[in-house]
Scaffold this active site. Structure first.
Site, PDB file in Angstrom:
ATOM      1  N   ASN A 193       5.391   5.839   3.047  1.00  0.00           N
ATOM      2  CA  ASN A 193       4.738   6.408   2.219  1.00  0.00           C
ATOM      3  C   ASN A 193       4.515   7.928   2.002  1.00  0.00           C
ATOM      4  OD1 ASN A 193       4.130   3.847   0.730  1.00  0.00           O
ATOM      5  ND2 ASN A 193       2.637   3.597   2.450  1.00  0.00           N
ATOM      6  N   THR A 194       5.204   8.727   2.964  1.00  0.00           N
ATOM      7  CA  THR A 194       5.219  10.204   3.205  1.00  0.00           C
ATOM      8  C   THR A 194       6.742  10.594   3.139  1.00  0.00           C
ATOM      9  OG1 THR A 194       3.094  10.347   4.449  1.00  0.00           O
ATOM     10  CG2 THR A 194       4.609  12.102   4.380  1.00  0.00           C
ATOM     11  N   SER A 212       6.207   5.195   8.442  1.00  0.00           N
ATOM     12  CA  SER A 212       5.442   4.894   7.257  1.00  0.00           C
ATOM     13  C   SER A 212       6.373   5.246   5.801  1.00  0.00           C
ATOM     14  CB  SER A 212       4.176   5.752   6.947  1.00  0.00           C
ATOM     15  OG  SER A 212       3.606   5.421   5.632  1.00  0.00           O
ATOM     16  N   ASN A 217       6.223  -1.238  11.472  1.00  0.00           N
ATOM     17  CA  ASN A 217       5.371  -0.791  10.172  1.00  0.00           C
ATOM     18  C   ASN A 217       5.895  -1.696   8.812  1.00  0.00           C
ATOM     19  OD1 ASN A 217       3.971   0.963   8.508  1.00  0.00           O
ATOM     20  ND2 ASN A 217       4.514   2.833   9.855  1.00  0.00           N
ATOM     21  N   LYS A 276       6.287   4.037  16.762  1.00  0.00           N
ATOM     22  CA  LYS A 276       6.090   3.039  15.892  1.00  0.00           C
ATOM     23  C   LYS A 276       7.375   3.246  14.865  1.00  0.00           C
ATOM     24  CE  LYS A 276       2.982   0.506  12.663  1.00  0.00           C
ATOM     25  NZ  LYS A 276       1.518   0.546  12.158  1.00  0.00           N
ATOM     26  N   ASN A 323       0.917  -1.177   0.103  1.00  0.00           N
ATOM     27  CA  ASN A 323       0.077   0.002  -0.170  1.00  0.00           C
ATOM     28  C   ASN A 323       0.869   1.111   0.113  1.00  0.00           C
ATOM     29  OD1 ASN A 323      -0.591   1.946   2.369  1.00  0.00           O
ATOM     30  ND2 ASN A 323       0.378   0.048   3.463  1.00  0.00           N
ATOM     31  N   PHE A 378      -1.350   8.481   4.211  1.00  0.00           N
ATOM     32  CA  PHE A 378      -1.944   9.148   5.414  1.00  0.00           C
ATOM     33  C   PHE A 378      -3.300   9.908   4.810  1.00  0.00           C
ATOM     34  CE2 PHE A 378       2.139   9.583   8.100  1.00  0.00           C
ATOM     35  CZ  PHE A 378       1.975   8.365   8.323  1.00  0.00           C
TER      36      PHE A 378
END
Length: 406
Positions: A220-221, A218, A289, A258, A152, A156
């Site tokens: 993805n940022t 994460s 994560n 995390k 994925n 966010f």
């Protein structure tokens, strides 16, 4: 007249597109409702017929339908009574079991009641950003069916602090709700002050959460994982702790950090140095994560898709990291273990490596709503078979075995 015809044609095309979308959603909803009815009679029907049907839908559509089912509480209510050996303390509360739902499923705190119905011991919502944002462009979720994994790159996507806060306040006002709910905090993609975003999250959700999660892991940022570096993390956590101590209510709300599974051992040592300092301490860790590694899925046609990988390919990586962090913290910092848990045996491995609690998500996509009961029943049996009285007795008992696998 030609302009009118052109306009009418465009309108017709839009209507057809809407109808197609509606048809997909309706078909998915019908499959979901059928699955719920079947589940109440026979779980095997769900696994054999319903879950494969739902997986024919786009991954993000299936996710949205699952959230809706839990939101409106049309999902099955678990009939499993948690065994005493699964009961475990959690910062002044008593969990009936150590199995939680990981952040990423219920991003906006819409489905907490339904998730509790499934039998989770605790629920984590989010990731929540201060201001609402769309996240990354679609498609951004991909199923790797052979590996039972997911990639994925949601980025966010969030309705923002205030929308989630109102839902949690409403939840807390209900006399019949006494669940443990954590809030996973993130930063906005275009923020000018990342630290301020987390500080705001602590201020907003500290009074209504049972624990908070600082998510700097994460993939993805852009730039987010840089906040795990020693100096940046120390600065962030000092501000977070200062804010928590200034809360009028719930000023001892536990703070979890995390972590990424892609950290080096030196990175982990730096993080432990930071979290052992009084001004930048945390109450717990979440390991881990999603991973950007593709070592376990090199043959998959989706291996080149950007994003975080979760599910079985992450399992060993996260378990070894749990053992490493357990050892580095001398077992004094509670760990929530995440990554590739699909069975009670998987959960047991995470716990004996050093996790006090575990979370699932990806397996729910493939196994369906009975997953939670199945994990709990198998975990309880394993605890007894191995000669332990309670799940807390298992924590870290085989840490050295997993350290040898690194």
């Amino acid at each position: 007249m030609d302009q009118d015809h052109l306009k009418n044609a465009k309108n017709a095309t839009r209507r057809i597109g809407r109808l197609r979308s509606l048809g997909i959603v309706t078909a998915g909803a019908a499959a979901l409702v059928a699955g719920i009815a079947a589940y109440k009679k026979q779980d095997q029907l769900v696994r054999t017929f319903v879950m494969p049907a739902v997986r024919l839908l786009p991954a993000e559509t299936s996710h949205q339908l699952a959230v809706l089912a839990c939101k409106y509480r049309v999902c099955p209510v678990s009939q499993y009574e948690d065994e005493q050996n699964l009961h475990t303390p959690f910062f002044g509360r008593m969990l009936s079991n150590p199995i939680g739902i990981a952040a990423g499923f219920d991003k906006n705190a819409e489905a907490v009641g339904g998730l509790q119905d499934l039998g989770f011991g605790f629920i984590e919502v989010g990731t929540v950003t201060p201001v609402a944002q769309e996240g990354n462009p679609k498609p951004r979720v991909f199923r790797l069916a052979e590996e039972k994994a997911i990639i994925n790159r949601y980025g966010f996507n969030s309705e923002g602090h205030q929308a989630v806060l109102q839902r949690l306040r409403l939840l807390r006002s209900k006399e019949d709700f006494n669940g443990v709910v954590g809030v996973n905090l993130g930063r906005n993609k275009s923020t000018m002050s990342p630290i301020a975003d987390y500080v705001q999250g602590v201020r907003v959700f500290g009074p209504v959460a049972d624990y908070l999660v600082i998510n700097v892991s994460s993939p993805n940022t852009k730039g987010l994982r840089d906040m795990q570096t020693k100096d940046k993390l120390r600065e962030l956590l000092e501000e977070v702790n200062d804010t928590r101590s200034s809360l009028d209510k719930n000023k001892n709300v536990p703070i979890f950090l995390k972590l990424s599974p892609d950290l080096s051992l030196d990175d982990m040592k730096d993080i432990v140095w930071v979290i052992k300092r009084k001004k930048s301490r945390v109450d717990g860790l979440i390991v881990s994560n999603t991973t950007v590694s593709r070592d376990q899925i090199e043959s998959s046609k989706l291996a080149e898709e950007a994003g975080g990988l979760s599910g079985p390919p992450l399992k060993s990586l996260s378990t070894v990291m749990i053992a490493q962090m357990y050892q580095l913290t001398d077992g004094k910092v509670p760990i929530i273990g995440v990554g590739g848990i699909a069975t009670g045996s998987d959960a047991y491995e995470k716990i004996e490596a050093g996790a006090s609690y575990v979370q699932v998500y990806t397996a729910l996509v493939y196994e369906g709503p009975a997953l939670v009961e199945n994990i709990k029943a198998e975990l309880s049996a394993l605890i007894t078979q191995q000669g332990y009285t309670n799940v807390a007795d298992v924590v870290g008992t085989n840490c050295k075995f997993y350290l040898a696998k690194k």
